[in-house]
Write an enzyme that holds these catalytic residues in place. Structure first.
Site, short mmCIF file in Angstrom:
data_model
loop_
_atom_site.label_atom_id
_atom_site.label_comp_id
_atom_site.label_asym_id
_atom_site.label_seq_id
_atom_site.Cartn_x
_atom_site.Cartn_y
_atom_site.Cartn_z
N GLU A 137 2.36 -9.24 11.43
CA GLU A 137 2.10 -8.79 10.05
C GLU A 137 3.42 -8.39 9.38
O GLU A 137 3.67 -8.73 8.23
CB GLU A 137 1.14 -7.59 10.12
CG GLU A 137 0.62 -7.12 8.79
CD GLU A 137 -0.28 -5.88 8.94
OE1 GLU A 137 -0.39 -5.33 10.06
OE2 GLU A 137 -0.86 -5.48 7.92
N ASP A 159 0.75 -1.25 0.00
CA ASP A 159 0.00 0.00 0.00
C ASP A 159 0.79 1.30 0.00
O ASP A 159 0.59 2.15 -0.85
CB ASP A 159 -0.94 0.03 1.21
CG ASP A 159 -1.88 -1.17 1.24
OD1 ASP A 159 -1.78 -2.05 0.38
OD2 ASP A 159 -2.74 -1.21 2.15
#
Ligand code: 2M8
Length: 437
Positions: free
Chosen positions: A407, A170
């Site tokens: 993550e 992103d």
């Protein structure tokens, strides 16, 4: 398998079990409470090693969100939850192609064919797995057709992304310049919730979010019509990671077509088109250049930033052996944390550590990600760079063993960042540990 590895495998399976919602798996309970597209691909690869039933359900449930024009959305919302942007915000009913399911209006990298084929390869019951392939093949084909027609009016064999979220990486540095060009106007009021859950140092900036929201507003004004979007959207990139995965996925689709006796002529033309155009779009000086970069269709230039995206070509068979070796040696000196490195062998960072903008904490702007390292491991193996591949595998296992299932990770300390109990970290670790030596 060592006792340590057995324990890790057990912990990884437990995380997937906890994140399993009956027919799909959420990426993590706190930050990502819905089904994400490429996450589901990686998660399926994990399940395919120990639970074929869940693997098949995961992928089939994802395609319940597929649009009539083939677009596979990046999120399916099954029930309202504390996430922005939620299903109401996307307003997908304005598109003539939207499904009954509640989904987002953008896509993500097409890792699904790889997952489908892993189900077949790892299955003990080939006839049953073949029946699954027959069911999923036309759905994936429709998705790839969408990507290589609607998202490729140039007929380049390379799909165009309209939004940084479509890249999966992103807030990568690669998007800074294309985003900075955008003049944001008439933004609706919106409330970020991600920063309530994870420290803002580890998440995209508010400026980035304004641009993310603005791009969705443009797509909504176009009623998610691709022809209109192509004219209006101020962000159009031939993304090298997305397209390397798409190329690989099409090659796997040829294998699947072989197994189930389906027609393959259309897929062959896609593979050929990608082969013909990959270097002219991504290489600054033709095929001999070591590093390849995304192509910005609006800026009409390559985005020359030293990030892990430039390494992902290793996942294709398009590089010469020499070029693959040069990439492998480049990543060993620039994508690891030298003196301060926490491990004997490198685990690769998302941005070159030599880059002025390298940030050890912030999301896709420096930290270590397991899906990137898993793709690099597969790529190194495919080019026969086996020692580096083995070292990478050991280091990934050690990193997770020492710091948990996060993550992403701080490359300077190994500390886990972002969401905990993260599904693709668990799933891809299972894949690494399940491999036969
Ligand atoms: C991240 O992206 C979402 C938006 O889609 C977010 O930040 O809220 C990315 O890392 C993306 O690659 C990933 O699929 C998603 C869920 O894990 O989170």
């Amino acid at each position: 398998m060592s006792a340590k590895e057995e324990k890790l495998l057990h912990d990884a399976e437990r995380i997937l079990e906890e994140n399993w919602k009956g027919k799909y798996t959420i990426p993590s309970p706190r930050l990502y409470p819905h089904q994400w597209s490429w996450d589901s691909g990686f998660i399926t690869i994990g399940y395919s090693n120990f639970d074929q039933g869940k693997a098949q359900k995961e992928l089939l449930s994802l395609f319940e969100g597929q649009w009539a024009n083939g677009m596979l959305p990046h999120v399916i919302f099954r029930f309202e939850n504390n996430y922005f942007p939620n299903s109401e915000y996307w307003q997908i009913e304005i598109s003539e192609y939207s499904p009954e399911a509640k989904t987002s209006g953008i896509t993500q990298p097409p890792a699904h064919a790889l997952a489908a084929y892993d189900i077949f390869k790892n299955s003990g019951d080939k006839e049953e797995a073949k029946a699954f392939l027959k069911e999923i093949f036309p759905k994936i084909l429709l998705f790839h057709r969408y990507l290589l027609t609607k998202r490729d009016p140039e007929n380049s064999g390379l799909a165009t992304i309209y939004h940084p979220w479509e890249s999966g990486l992103d807030n990568s540095l690669r998007w800074d310049e294309p985003l900075a060009r955008i003049e944001v106007k008439d933004l609706p009021e919106y409330q970020r919730v991600d920063k309530d859950k994870v420290h803002s140092d580890q998440r995209p900036s508010d400026d980035d979010y304004d641009r993310y929201v603005y791009l969705i507003e443009v797509m909504k004004k176009c009623s998610y019509n691709d022809e209109k979007i192509y004219d209006e959207i101020p962000f159009k990139i031939k993304d090298i990671v997305f397209n390397s995965i798409l190329y690989k996925a099409n090659q796997v689709m040829l294998e699947i077509a072989d197994v189930i006796g389906a027609r393959n002529d259309e897929i062959k033309t896609w593979v050929q088109a990608t082969k013909e155009n990959y270097f002219s779009y991504f290489s600054p000086n033709g095929t001999d250049e070591t590093l390849l970069y995304d192509y910005d269709l609006i800026g009409e230039k390559r985005i020359v930033k030293r990030t892990a995206a430039s390494l992902i070509s290793l996942c294709t068979d398009l590089l010469s052996q020499d070029q693959a070796k040069r990439i492998a040696s480049w990543m060993k000196h620039s994508h690891i944390c030298k003196e301060s490195c926490v491990h004997e062998h490198p685990v690769f960072t998302s941005i070159s550590v030599d880059d002025m903008q390298f940030n050890p904490l912030n999301y896709w702007r420096g930290p270590i990600w397991i899906n990137i390292n898993w793709m690099l491991y597969e790529g190194l193996k495919s080019y026969g760079i086996l020692d580096d591949a083995e070292n990478l595998k050991k280091s990934v296992i050690d990193l997770i063993d020492e710091h948990g299932f996060y993550e992403y990770y701080n490359p300077l300390s190994g500390e886990g960042l972002g969401a905990d109990n993260f599904s693709w970290t668990a799933a891809l670790l299972i894949d690494l540990l399940s491999e036969e030596n």
